[in-house]
Design an enzyme around this catalytic site. Structure first.
Site, PDB file in Angstrom:
ATOM      1  N   GLY A   1      32.125 -49.293 108.490  1.00 34.78           N
ATOM      2  CA  GLY A   1      32.818 -50.947 108.005  1.00 34.78           C
ATOM      3  C   GLY A   1      34.274 -51.274 107.364  1.00 34.78           C
ATOM      4  O   GLY A   1      34.621 -51.831 107.483  1.00 34.78           O
TER       5      GLY A   1
ATOM      6  N   HIS B   1      30.018 -44.544 110.361  1.00 36.17           N
ATOM      7  CA  HIS B   1      30.572 -45.398 108.618  1.00 36.17           C
ATOM      8  C   HIS B   1      31.590 -46.467 108.635  1.00 36.17           C
ATOM      9  O   HIS B   1      32.632 -45.510 108.227  1.00 36.17           O
ATOM     10  CB  HIS B   1      30.158 -44.575 107.359  1.00 36.17           C
ATOM     11  CG  HIS B   1      30.948 -44.702 106.319  1.00 36.17           C
ATOM     12  ND1 HIS B   1      29.511 -44.285 105.148  1.00 36.17           N
ATOM     13  CD2 HIS B   1      30.712 -46.181 105.838  1.00 36.17           C
ATOM     14  CE1 HIS B   1      29.765 -44.850 104.263  1.00 36.17           C
ATOM     15  NE2 HIS B   1      30.604 -45.729 104.693  1.00 36.17           N
TER      16      HIS B   1
ATOM     17  N   ASP C   1      25.143 -48.317 109.973  1.00 33.33           N
ATOM     18  CA  ASP C   1      26.623 -47.949 110.338  1.00 33.33           C
ATOM     19  C   ASP C   1      26.599 -46.646 108.986  1.00 33.33           C
ATOM     20  O   ASP C   1      27.491 -46.550 108.679  1.00 33.33           O
ATOM     21  CB  ASP C   1      28.155 -48.787 109.618  1.00 33.33           C
ATOM     22  CG  ASP C   1      29.136 -48.390 109.690  1.00 33.33           C
ATOM     23  OD1 ASP C   1      29.675 -48.145 110.871  1.00 33.33           O
ATOM     24  OD2 ASP C   1      29.846 -48.930 108.816  1.00 33.33           O
TER      25      ASP C   1
ATOM     26  N   GLU D   1      26.561 -37.720 106.181  1.00 33.51           N
ATOM     27  CA  GLU D   1      27.473 -38.116 106.800  1.00 33.51           C
ATOM     28  C   GLU D   1      28.843 -36.114 106.597  1.00 33.51           C
ATOM     29  O   GLU D   1      28.822 -36.347 105.445  1.00 33.51           O
ATOM     30  CB  GLU D   1      28.247 -39.382 106.054  1.00 33.51           C
ATOM     31  CG  GLU D   1      27.261 -39.963 106.349  1.00 33.51           C
ATOM     32  CD  GLU D   1      27.639 -41.926 105.565  1.00 33.51           C
ATOM     33  OE1 GLU D   1      29.053 -41.736 105.151  1.00 33.51           O
ATOM     34  OE2 GLU D   1      27.344 -42.527 105.781  1.00 33.51           O
TER      35      GLU D   1
ATOM     36  N   ARG E   1      24.249 -48.004 102.038  1.00 35.86           N
ATOM     37  CA  ARG E   1      24.404 -47.007 102.388  1.00 35.86           C
ATOM     38  C   ARG E   1      22.790 -46.507 102.511  1.00 35.86           C
ATOM     39  O   ARG E   1      21.897 -46.965 102.069  1.00 35.86           O
ATOM     40  CB  ARG E   1      24.629 -46.411 100.878  1.00 35.86           C
ATOM     41  CG  ARG E   1      25.935 -47.034 100.318  1.00 35.86           C
ATOM     42  CD  ARG E   1      26.802 -45.886 100.211  1.00 35.86           C
ATOM     43  NE  ARG E   1      28.117 -45.237 100.493  1.00 35.86           N
ATOM     44  CZ  ARG E   1      29.382 -46.513 100.370  1.00 35.86           C
ATOM     45  NH1 ARG E   1      29.077 -46.953 101.384  1.00 35.86           N
ATOM     46  NH2 ARG E   1      30.568 -46.224  99.211  1.00 35.86           N
TER      47      ARG E   1
END
Length: 325
Positions: free
Chosen positions: A287, A285, A260, A265, A236
């Site tokens: 992952g 993002h 990532d 976001e 995060r």
């Protein structure tokens, strides 16, 4: 029950094997992202169960005020995007499997994809070929380098295990309890926080974002890193002090980053400084975004819905809401 699934960008959920668990329910899936409160309330009017995909949509008190029929929010992992207090006041149960015992192999794999891409300058090499040129520079090997893993959790341990496969010297840093558990697990723990950041060639952060970990990586920590070290964050963005990473990269310590996750976001600002830096590798993002990982995660999410429907809720974050509900 009337179920709504939000933010399924690529219409993936209905293709998962576990989707059959919702056969008994009336399910509507939305493939776009909406932030407008009026539109969200209109879409969710009459919905009894809301399925969230990570933190893509915030569930605020203002939204809950307008969802009179909502009884359950079902999701997986942490929930900084959900106003838990407002859920409780409205009698809305939040169920979220925190999956402490199951490694997220997808996240660990992406961490290594980012490490390898950054160390070997793969984005730059690919761009060079696509522009009609050949090699664009010289990369760096991982063999016998030091991998620093911040956080002794399920993903951090998996990342460390992969590090051993590259013959890296793996060292952990974590809370006092985490460091003790790492030592009991046979891992090396840094002599100090300063040693961890200053001696690692790659630092990868694997912590949950809670109030006690927000901004836990400071500008001072980053300034102690080597001028050619790589900072990796697939957890995060809030774990890093706001603005500290951009400033640290501009000052040259660390030498690069692989990310990532971002403070805002979805990251849609093409002018964001992180995207303009040639020493930063960014992914949106992803992952946890694999078919295998989604089937694992949504199987839990759908189990929570069926348990609630059967009158035996599981993984309840706010049990007080059960009495109000």
């Amino acid at each position: 029950m009337r179920v709504a699934v939000l933010d399924d960008y690529f219409d993936t959920v209905r293709t998962l094997p576990c989707f059959a668990k919702l056969d008994a329910h009336d399910v509507t899936i939305y493939n776009d992202h909406v932030e407008d409160l009026d539109e969200l309330a209109r879409r969710l009017d009459g919905v009894e169960v809301l399925v969230l995909i990570r933190e893509r949509t915030k569930v605020t008190g203002d939204l809950l005020d307008r969802l009179e029929n909502l009884r359950l929010i079902s999701q997986r992992s942490v929930y900084p995007h959900v106003d838990v207090g407002a859920c409780t006041r409205h009698g809305v149960v939040l169920s979220s499997n925190m999956h402490a015992d199951t490694p997220c192999y997808a996240a660990a794999e992406l961490t290594w994809a980012l490490i390898l891409s950054s160390m070997r300058s793969l984005p730059q090499q690919i761009a060079s070929m696509r522009s009609g040129r050949w090699q664009s520079g010289v990369g760096r090997s991982l063999h016998h380098k030091t991998l620093g893993v911040y956080g002794y959790g399920r993903i951090g341990r998996e990342v460390a295990r992969y590090g051993r496969a590259f013959d890296m010297d793996v060292v952990f840093w974590a809370s006092a309890d985490g460091r003790a558990r790492a030592q009991r697990g046979g891992w090396r723990v840094a002599a100090s926080r300063e040693a961890f950041f200053s001696e690692s060639d790659v630092v990868s952060v694997h912590l949950r974002l809670v109030e006690s970990t927000r901004g836990v990586v400071t500008s001072r920590d980053l300034a102690m890193m080597k001028h050619d070290a790589l900072f990796v964050n697939t957890s995060r963005a809030g774990l890093v002090e706001s603005g500290a990473l951009v400033e640290a990269l501009r000052r040259g310590r660390p030498g690069g980053a692989a990310l990532d996750v971002f403070e805002v976001e979805p990251m849609l600002d093409a002018d964001d400084p992180l995207l303009a830096m040639d020493n930063v590798t960014c992914t949106p993002h992803i992952g946890y975004v694999t078919l295998e990982e989604w089937d694992l995660q949504f199987s839990d999410v759908f189990d929570q819905i069926n348990a609630f429907d059967a009158g035996d809720p599981i993984n309840v974050i706010n049990p007080e809401a059960l009495r109000r509900e």
